[in-house]
Structure formats: structure tokens, C-alpha cells
Design an enzyme around this catalytic site. Structure first.
Site, PDB file in Angstrom:
ATOM      1  N   HIS A  17       0.794  -1.311  -0.038  1.00  0.00           N
ATOM      2  CA  HIS A  17       0.078  -0.061   0.025  1.00  0.00           C
ATOM      3  C   HIS A  17       0.889   1.173  -0.079  1.00  0.00           C
ATOM      4  O   HIS A  17       0.768   2.231  -0.710  1.00  0.00           O
ATOM      5  CB  HIS A  17      -0.785  -0.092   1.275  1.00  0.00           C
ATOM      6  N   LYS A  41     -16.929  -4.495   9.083  1.00  0.00           N
ATOM      7  CA  LYS A  41     -17.751  -5.485   9.609  1.00  0.00           C
ATOM      8  C   LYS A  41     -16.970  -6.572  10.085  1.00  0.00           C
ATOM      9  O   LYS A  41     -17.330  -7.315  11.187  1.00  0.00           O
ATOM     10  CB  LYS A  41     -18.818  -5.926   8.349  1.00  0.00           C
ATOM     11  N   ARG A  90      -2.078  -5.942  -8.543  1.00  0.00           N
ATOM     12  CA  ARG A  90      -0.954  -6.943  -8.272  1.00  0.00           C
ATOM     13  C   ARG A  90      -0.844  -8.063  -9.287  1.00  0.00           C
ATOM     14  O   ARG A  90       0.212  -8.234  -9.500  1.00  0.00           O
ATOM     15  CB  ARG A  90      -1.236  -7.653  -6.668  1.00  0.00           C
ATOM     16  N   SER A 128      -2.920  -7.501   2.918  1.00  0.00           N
ATOM     17  CA  SER A 128      -3.387  -7.476   4.294  1.00  0.00           C
ATOM     18  C   SER A 128      -3.736  -8.819   4.789  1.00  0.00           C
ATOM     19  O   SER A 128      -3.295  -9.043   5.896  1.00  0.00           O
ATOM     20  CB  SER A 128      -4.352  -6.553   4.581  1.00  0.00           C
TER      21      SER A 128
HETATM   22  P1  ADP Z   1      -9.967  -3.208  -0.668  1.00  0.00           P
HETATM   23  O1  ADP Z   1     -10.837  -3.929   0.519  1.00  0.00           O
HETATM   24  O2  ADP Z   1     -10.611  -1.898  -1.028  1.00  0.00           O
HETATM   25  O3  ADP Z   1      -9.382  -4.019  -1.704  1.00  0.00           O
HETATM   26  P2  ADP Z   1      -7.237  -3.375   0.399  1.00  0.00           P
HETATM   27  O4  ADP Z   1      -6.731  -2.330   1.613  1.00  0.00           O
HETATM   28  O5  ADP Z   1      -7.029  -4.583   0.379  1.00  0.00           O
HETATM   29  O6  ADP Z   1      -8.502  -2.702   0.000  1.00  0.00           O
HETATM   30  O7  ADP Z   1      -6.540  -2.513  -0.950  1.00  0.00           O
HETATM   31  C1  ADP Z   1      -6.696  -1.234  -1.341  1.00  0.00           C
HETATM   32  C2  ADP Z   1      -5.938  -1.190  -2.792  1.00  0.00           C
HETATM   33  O8  ADP Z   1      -4.574  -1.365  -2.702  1.00  0.00           O
HETATM   34  C3  ADP Z   1      -6.543  -2.145  -3.724  1.00  0.00           C
HETATM   35  O9  ADP Z   1      -6.659  -1.334  -4.871  1.00  0.00           O
HETATM   36  C4  ADP Z   1      -5.658  -3.193  -3.737  1.00  0.00           C
HETATM   37  O10 ADP Z   1      -5.483  -3.724  -4.933  1.00  0.00           O
HETATM   38  C5  ADP Z   1      -4.288  -2.365  -3.514  1.00  0.00           C
HETATM   39  N1  ADP Z   1      -3.380  -3.134  -3.022  1.00  0.00           N
HETATM   40  C6  ADP Z   1      -3.121  -3.894  -2.011  1.00  0.00           C
HETATM   41  N2  ADP Z   1      -1.874  -4.591  -1.564  1.00  0.00           N
HETATM   42  C7  ADP Z   1      -1.251  -4.300  -2.731  1.00  0.00           C
HETATM   43  C8  ADP Z   1       0.090  -4.715  -3.202  1.00  0.00           C
HETATM   44  N3  ADP Z   1       0.853  -5.476  -2.575  1.00  0.00           N
HETATM   45  N4  ADP Z   1       0.560  -4.217  -4.391  1.00  0.00           N
HETATM   46  C9  ADP Z   1      -0.308  -3.385  -5.077  1.00  0.00           C
HETATM   47  N5  ADP Z   1      -1.621  -3.057  -4.834  1.00  0.00           N
HETATM   48  C10 ADP Z   1      -1.854  -3.600  -3.713  1.00  0.00           C
END
Ligand code: ADP
Length: 156
Positions: A17, A41, A90, A128
Site C-alpha cells: 500500500h 464489519k 497486483r 493485508s
Molecule cells: P480493498 O478491500 O478496497 O481491496 P485493500 O486495503 O485490500 O482494500 O487494498 C486497497 C488497494 O490497494 C486495492 O486497490 C488493492 O488492489 C491495492 N493493493 C493492496 N496490496 C497491494 C500490493 N501489494 N501491491 C499493489 N496494490 C496493492
């Protein structure tokens, strides 16, 4: 002034992130990283914990703000005066969902555009959910999360 929102669950924020956020901060005048409240949730951390950990992880980025929001992302973006949503990609598997989401957002508000960014390959596999799984099984997450997140989660 070009303002972008980087919305997500950030449960917790990872180095993946952070890498996306840094790239975004280099492109746009201001980036607001915003935790979606509707993601609470089945959450691991509370929204307040996630916001606090993001704030502690972005102290070196002076055009980044940290916030949380309820409701539709496009409405929140409009309220902030943002024209762009940042999302990370990703793998091809992310693409289908992200494309659908960006098209839904653009159908809701055609002024808001989604920009997709990728990370450095070394952060690409980090999610995450992987972090939570490693942590719950006693593994070392220090390589995958910012320092404040590592300290908070290991002392928790
Ligand atoms: P959501 O539940 O909205 O997907 P996340 O916190 O999981 O929220 O992810 C937020 C954004 O960051 C999403 O667009 C996700 O694809 C991107 N993201 C998460 N981890 C990575 C990573 N390692 N590399 C690139 N993008 C990532």
C-alpha cells in the site's frame, strides 16, 4: 490542484500500500488515503486503529492526508474535491474486480476517474490478509509492513 483519493480497507496498511501511495504522491498534488468504514464489519483492526497506523507510517509524505469515510467512494471524492481514485493492481486476478469497480464508479459519477498503479515486484504479493495469516500463526511480518504497524501488532 490535482487531488487523488486512495481508498481501501488497509487492515492493516502494508508496504505494498505504502509503495502505491508514494508513487501516487509523486504524481498528484495531494493524495488522501482513506479507510472505508463499510469494511469494518469483519475487520481485524478497528477503523481508528487503521487510521492511526497509517498516520504513523506516512509522516515523511507531506502531500498525503489520512482520513476515513462512510458511503460511496465517489461521493466522498467529490466532497474532497478529488478527481481521481487510485487503486493498486497486483496480478491479473485483481484486474477483473478492479475493472468492474472502476466502471461502477464511473457510472455513478463520470467526473471521477480511476488510475491503476503497480508496486515494486518485491511488494507485489503482499496483502493485508496474508499479513494477518502470518501474524496469527506466529510468523515474522517485519519485512511486509511499515515499522509502526510491526510494533503495534507484535505488542498487541
Ligand atoms: P480493498 O478491500 O478496497 O481491496 P485493500 O486495503 O485490500 O482494500 O487494498 C486497497 C488497494 O490497494 C486495492 O486497490 C488493492 O488492489 C491495492 N493493493 C493492496 N496490496 C497491494 C500490493 N501489494 N501491491 C499493489 N496494490 C496493492
Amino acid at each position: 490542484m490535482k487531488v487523488a483519493i486512495y481508498p481501501g480497507s488497509f487492515d492493516p496498511i502494508t508496504k505494498g500500500h505504502l509503495d502505491i501511495l508514494k508513487t501516487g504522491a509523486g504524481i498528484f498534488d495531494k493524495v488522501i488515503i482513506a479507510v472505508a468504514r463499510n469494511s469494518e464489519k469483519h475487520g481485524f483492526l478497528t477503523i481508528e486503529e487503521r487510521v492511526k497506523l497509517i498516520k504513523e507510517s506516512v509522516t515523511d509524505l507531506n502531500n498525503v492526508e489520512v482520513d476515513c469515510f462512510d458511503g460511496l467512494t465517489v461521493n466522498y471524492a467529490k466532497k474532497c474535491g478529488a478527481q481521481v481514485l487510485i487503486r493498486g493492481l497486483r496480478a491479473v486476478s485483481d484486474f477483473e474486480y478492479e475493472l468492474q469497480l472502476s466502471q461502477a464508479n464511473s457510472a455513478l459519477d463520470s467526473d471521477i476517474k480511476t488510475v491503476f498503479l503497480t508496486t515494486k515486484p518485491k511488494y507485489n504479493f503482499i496483502s493485508s490478509s496474508t499479513i494477518r495469516e502470518i501474524l496469527l500463526n506466529g510468523g515474522d511480518i517485519s519485512k511486509f509492513v511499515p515499522e509502526p504497524v510491526f510494533e503495534y501488532l507484535t505488542n498487541r
